[in-house]
Design a protein around this motif. Structure first.
Motif, PDB file in Angstrom:
ATOM      1  N   ASN A 212       1.006  -0.656   0.056  1.00 25.16           N
ATOM      2  CA  ASN A 212       0.068   0.179   0.161  1.00 25.16           C
ATOM      3  C   ASN A 212       1.016   1.136   0.176  1.00 25.16           C
ATOM      4  O   ASN A 212       1.616   1.598   1.317  1.00 25.16           O
ATOM      5  N   GLU A 215       1.312   3.468   2.967  1.00 22.86           N
ATOM      6  CA  GLU A 215       1.984   3.343   4.379  1.00 22.86           C
ATOM      7  C   GLU A 215       3.114   3.719   4.687  1.00 22.86           C
ATOM      8  O   GLU A 215       3.906   4.278   5.812  1.00 22.86           O
ATOM      9  N   PHE A 219       3.078   5.311   8.255  1.00 22.95           N
ATOM     10  CA  PHE A 219       3.964   5.504   9.188  1.00 22.95           C
ATOM     11  C   PHE A 219       4.563   5.534  10.011  1.00 22.95           C
ATOM     12  O   PHE A 219       4.884   5.761  11.191  1.00 22.95           O
ATOM     13  N   LYS A 229       0.124  -3.049  12.445  1.00 24.00           N
ATOM     14  CA  LYS A 229       0.664  -3.939  11.926  1.00 24.00           C
ATOM     15  C   LYS A 229       1.984  -4.926  12.120  1.00 24.00           C
ATOM     16  O   LYS A 229       1.309  -6.430  11.889  1.00 24.00           O
ATOM     17  N   SER A 241      -2.009  -5.460   5.937  1.00 19.98           N
ATOM     18  CA  SER A 241      -1.681  -3.821   5.241  1.00 19.98           C
ATOM     19  C   SER A 241      -2.451  -2.990   5.781  1.00 19.98           C
ATOM     20  O   SER A 241      -3.559  -3.577   6.763  1.00 19.98           O
ATOM     21  N   MET A 242      -2.321  -1.683   5.236  1.00 17.92           N
ATOM     22  CA  MET A 242      -3.314  -0.710   6.331  1.00 17.92           C
ATOM     23  C   MET A 242      -4.142  -0.917   4.997  1.00 17.92           C
ATOM     24  O   MET A 242      -3.953  -0.973   3.658  1.00 17.92           O
ATOM     25  N   GLY A 246      -5.541   4.861   4.939  1.00 21.35           N
ATOM     26  CA  GLY A 246      -5.907   4.656   6.862  1.00 21.35           C
ATOM     27  C   GLY A 246      -6.990   5.533   7.397  1.00 21.35           C
ATOM     28  O   GLY A 246      -7.956   5.434   6.390  1.00 21.35           O
ATOM     29  N   VAL A 249      -5.305  -0.806   9.948  1.00 16.93           N
ATOM     30  CA  VAL A 249      -4.818  -1.852   9.756  1.00 16.93           C
ATOM     31  C   VAL A 249      -5.842  -3.476   9.511  1.00 16.93           C
ATOM     32  O   VAL A 249      -6.474  -3.690  10.564  1.00 16.93           O
TER      33      VAL A 249
END
Length: 274
Positions: A212, A215, A219, A229, A241-242, A246, A249
């Protein structure tokens, strides 16, 4: 009539280019999940107060109720069909702005419910056209089955991917990530490997290949997301995964996961995939 607009996840999400209209072209696999709102639509019976009404319960919906997507969907169809006034009630359970397409599902399910309730006989293709005008994800929920999606996320191609019998765990930390923030960290690029081919690999190999794009930057900005995660993988997920931009997750498991107390201060949902 009562229906249950369900959420979706993104399996892989590549932002491949900027469009002239300001949107971005993307590619992703959209996959329906069972976390759902409840939507009730009833024809008005009180002839003295025949106005369209919208009420909601459950999670608080930000913004003016008059601009809710369910009402927008009703008005869109009312322009072309002689719809009587209705009462719409939405029990909101899917977190808002969570990368799960909850609002888009509500809009699409309103179109489908009105079509059925009033026997409008609108084709699937035309229902999708109405839905596209309400939001990029909306049209997906008309057929509501796994699809390879491209364009703004509103163009579809059949996919053979089925995760029937797998379990999914969704964790939403209640973090609001605006679309502007999500895209500010993105540099669009065409991936070197075709997502459709990557999804043919065994799910245990997705971790190294199916990404993704949001991320990487999100992140860094929100440390809770990579922590979630990592915990999902610790629970035995085959892939995590996200979803979307977002902040939810998810993890896909070959067994029922036990989240226990791993995700305090988060909303957690689990269920089997179809």
């Amino acid at each position: 009539m009562v229906t249950f607009p369900n959420a979706k996840i993104n399996i892989g999400l590549n932002i491949v280019g900027k469009r002239p209209d300001g949107f971005h072209n993307l590619e992703s696999c959209f996959y329906p999940v069972g976390w759902a709102d409840a939507l009730e639509i009833l024809p008005q019976t009180d002839w003295h107060h025949q106005v369209v009404s919208f009420t909601s319960s459950g999670l608080s919906i930000p913004g003016n109720q008059d601009s809710n997507l369910c009402l927008k969907a009703y008005r869109l169809l009312a322009e072309d069909f002689a719809l009587p006034p209705v009462s719409i009630h939405l029990l909101k359970a899917v977190p808002i702005g969570a990368g799960l397409g909850g609002g888009s599902a509500d809009a699409a399910f309103t179109i489908k419910a009105l079509n059925q309730l009033f026997s409008l006989d609108i084709s699937t293709e035309n229902q999708q056209k109405y839905a596209r005008s309400l939001g990029s994800d909306c049209a997906f929920f008309i057929e509501n089955k796994p699809m390879y999606c491209f364009g703004k996320g509103d163009q579809f191609e059949e996919t053979s991917l089925r995760l029937t019998g797998k379990w999914i765990l969704l964790v939403n930390p209640g973090l609001h990530i605006s679309t502007a923030e999500a895209y500010s960290g993105i540099t669009p690029r065409v991936p070197t490997q075709d997502l459709r081919e990557l999804l043919q690999k065994p799910i245990g190999q997705w971790r190294d290949f199916v990404k993704n794009d949001f991320e990487e930057s999100l992140f860094k900005n929100h440390s809770v997301l990579p922590q979630i995660k990592a915990k999902i993988y610790d629970l035995g997920a085959q892939y995590a995964s996200m979803s979307g931009s977002g902040s939810t997750v998810y993890g896909i498991f070959d067994h029922e996961p036990d989240p226990a107390n791993n995700f305090q201060n988060s909303t957690v949902w689990k269920g089997e995939l179809n």
